[in-house]
Write a protein that holds these residues in place. Structure first.
Motif, PDB file in Angstrom:
ATOM      1  N   HIS A  17       0.838  -1.195   0.000  1.00 44.86           N
ATOM      2  CA  HIS A  17       0.000   0.000   0.000  1.00 44.86           C
ATOM      3  C   HIS A  17       0.878   1.251   0.000  1.00 44.86           C
ATOM      4  O   HIS A  17       1.866   1.338   0.734  1.00 44.86           O
ATOM      5  CB  HIS A  17      -0.888   0.046   1.245  1.00 44.86           C
TER       6      HIS A  17
ATOM      7  N   GLN B 101       0.528   5.825  -0.942  1.00 39.61           N
ATOM      8  CA  GLN B 101      -0.403   6.927  -1.183  1.00 39.61           C
ATOM      9  C   GLN B 101      -0.163   7.504  -2.570  1.00 39.61           C
ATOM     10  O   GLN B 101       0.906   8.059  -2.829  1.00 39.61           O
ATOM     11  CB  GLN B 101      -0.223   8.017  -0.131  1.00 39.61           C
TER      12      GLN B 101
ATOM     13  N   SER C 174      -9.535  -0.085  -2.458  1.00 39.54           N
ATOM     14  CA  SER C 174      -8.858  -1.358  -2.196  1.00 39.54           C
ATOM     15  C   SER C 174      -9.706  -2.253  -1.295  1.00 39.54           C
ATOM     16  O   SER C 174      -9.821  -3.462  -1.527  1.00 39.54           O
ATOM     17  CB  SER C 174      -7.491  -1.117  -1.547  1.00 39.54           C
TER      18      SER C 174
ATOM     19  N   LEU D 198       1.348   5.071   5.748  1.00 43.12           N
ATOM     20  CA  LEU D 198       1.405   5.209   4.298  1.00 43.12           C
ATOM     21  C   LEU D 198       2.374   6.314   3.894  1.00 43.12           C
ATOM     22  O   LEU D 198       2.377   7.403   4.469  1.00 43.12           O
ATOM     23  CB  LEU D 198       0.022   5.518   3.738  1.00 43.12           C
TER      24      LEU D 198
ATOM     25  N   VAL E 297      -6.000   3.068   7.259  1.00 44.21           N
ATOM     26  CA  VAL E 297      -5.244   4.316   7.198  1.00 44.21           C
ATOM     27  C   VAL E 297      -4.700   4.683   8.586  1.00 44.21           C
ATOM     28  O   VAL E 297      -3.590   5.204   8.719  1.00 44.21           O
ATOM     29  CB  VAL E 297      -6.118   5.451   6.632  1.00 44.21           C
TER      30      VAL E 297
ATOM     31  N   ALA F 151     -11.384   0.971   5.409  1.00 42.88           N
ATOM     32  CA  ALA F 151     -10.300   1.851   4.981  1.00 42.88           C
ATOM     33  C   ALA F 151      -9.863   2.786   6.104  1.00 42.88           C
ATOM     34  O   ALA F 151      -8.673   3.058   6.264  1.00 42.88           O
ATOM     35  CB  ALA F 151     -10.738   2.667   3.763  1.00 42.88           C
TER      36      ALA F 151
ATOM     37  N   MET G 213      -7.776   3.870  -0.410  1.00 40.31           N
ATOM     38  CA  MET G 213      -7.834   2.701   0.458  1.00 40.31           C
ATOM     39  C   MET G 213      -9.253   2.130   0.480  1.00 40.31           C
ATOM     40  O   MET G 213      -9.445   0.913   0.593  1.00 40.31           O
ATOM     41  CB  MET G 213      -7.381   3.063   1.871  1.00 40.31           C
TER      42      MET G 213
ATOM     43  N   SER H 100      -4.770   1.373  -4.124  1.00 40.36           N
ATOM     44  CA  SER H 100      -3.760   1.909  -3.211  1.00 40.36           C
ATOM     45  C   SER H 100      -2.451   1.127  -3.237  1.00 40.36           C
ATOM     46  O   SER H 100      -1.481   1.504  -2.574  1.00 40.36           O
ATOM     47  CB  SER H 100      -4.300   1.936  -1.780  1.00 40.36           C
TER      48      SER H 100
END
Length: 232
Positions: free
Chosen positions: A149, A151, A164, A190, A185, A181, A161, A216
């Motif tokens: 993953h 950004q 994903s 990230l 996060v 997500a 995200m 992502s």
């Protein structure tokens, strides 16, 4: 629960081999691309280091595609390595599995290395240290393939995200994906694509190139610069 502790959770571990292809866009193709990127530089009987090898999916793909490669897989989770042993059971005895971290990997000069779906769990300083340790175990010019993953540039990480997370759900459910997500996060450090590439260069890699993108997820290939590797 810390993100890395998920790999010690019995439920998560039991479903990993089935869940990973569902969660990662084009996982089989990602493995195929990694094989091509490694094979471009590697000798026919190459020694390849696979960091984060628990589950055994990429090891099996590599071994099936390259019958003369010698593969060394390292992972800190005993439970995930047990899954890998089940996945790899039908294959010839040319795959070594080791419980531990990158520091525990052999101090030999590998012809290539991969670290897939792993580095996004690590803070930048720890990530840099791991990349430096990988560099020390590679021959000059040897490729490193990473994917995890990241950004996307100028993008809201929650949005990508969410895509994903939604990809992993059988039916389209954006509220459920958004909630998942939010958790990811909060847990994952990230980095931007520029930060990812800068860390690879700082760790001693050159010719860093993006080769894979799926919502992502991002993947890079980079090549060991200089002469820091140990001689085999």
């Amino acid at each position: 629960m810390a993100a890395t502790q998920l790999f010690h959770d019995p439920t998560m571990v039991a479903g990993y081999a089935q869940d990973a292809p569902r969660k990662v866009p084009g996982l089989a193709d990602l493995h195929r691309m990694a094989i091509l990127l490694l094979a471009e530089c590697a000798r026919p009987n190459a020694h390849v280091l696979v960091l984060g090898a628990g589950g055994g999916l990429e090891l099996k793909a590599f071994a099936d595609a390259q019958p003369h490669w010698h593969l060394h897989g390292v992972d800190p989770s005993a439970a995930m390595l047990d899954i890998a042993r089940q996945v790899l059971a039908p294959l010839p005895d040319r795959i070594d599995l080791q419980q531990g971290y990158i520091e525990d990997a052999p101090q030999t000069a590998f012809d290539g290395a991969t670290c897939l779906l792993t580095l996004h769990f690590l803070e930048p300083a720890e990530r840099l240290r791991v990349l430096q340790q990988l560099r020390l175990r590679l021959k000059p010019g040897a490729p490193l393939v990473v994917a995890h993953h990241s950004q996307p540039p100028g993008a809201d990480p929650h949005r990508w995200m969410t895509f994903s997370a939604a990809f992993a759900i059988p039916t389209i459910d954006f509220p459920a994906a958004a909630a998942s997500a939010e958790t990811m996060v909060a847990r994952l450090p990230l980095l931007s694509m520029a930060e990812e590439e800068a860390l690879l260069r700082e760790a001693g890699f050159a010719d860093v190139a993006l080769f894979y993108a799926g919502f992502s997820f991002r993947g890079w290939v980079a090549y060991a610069a200089g002469d820091a590797a140990v001689t085999m």
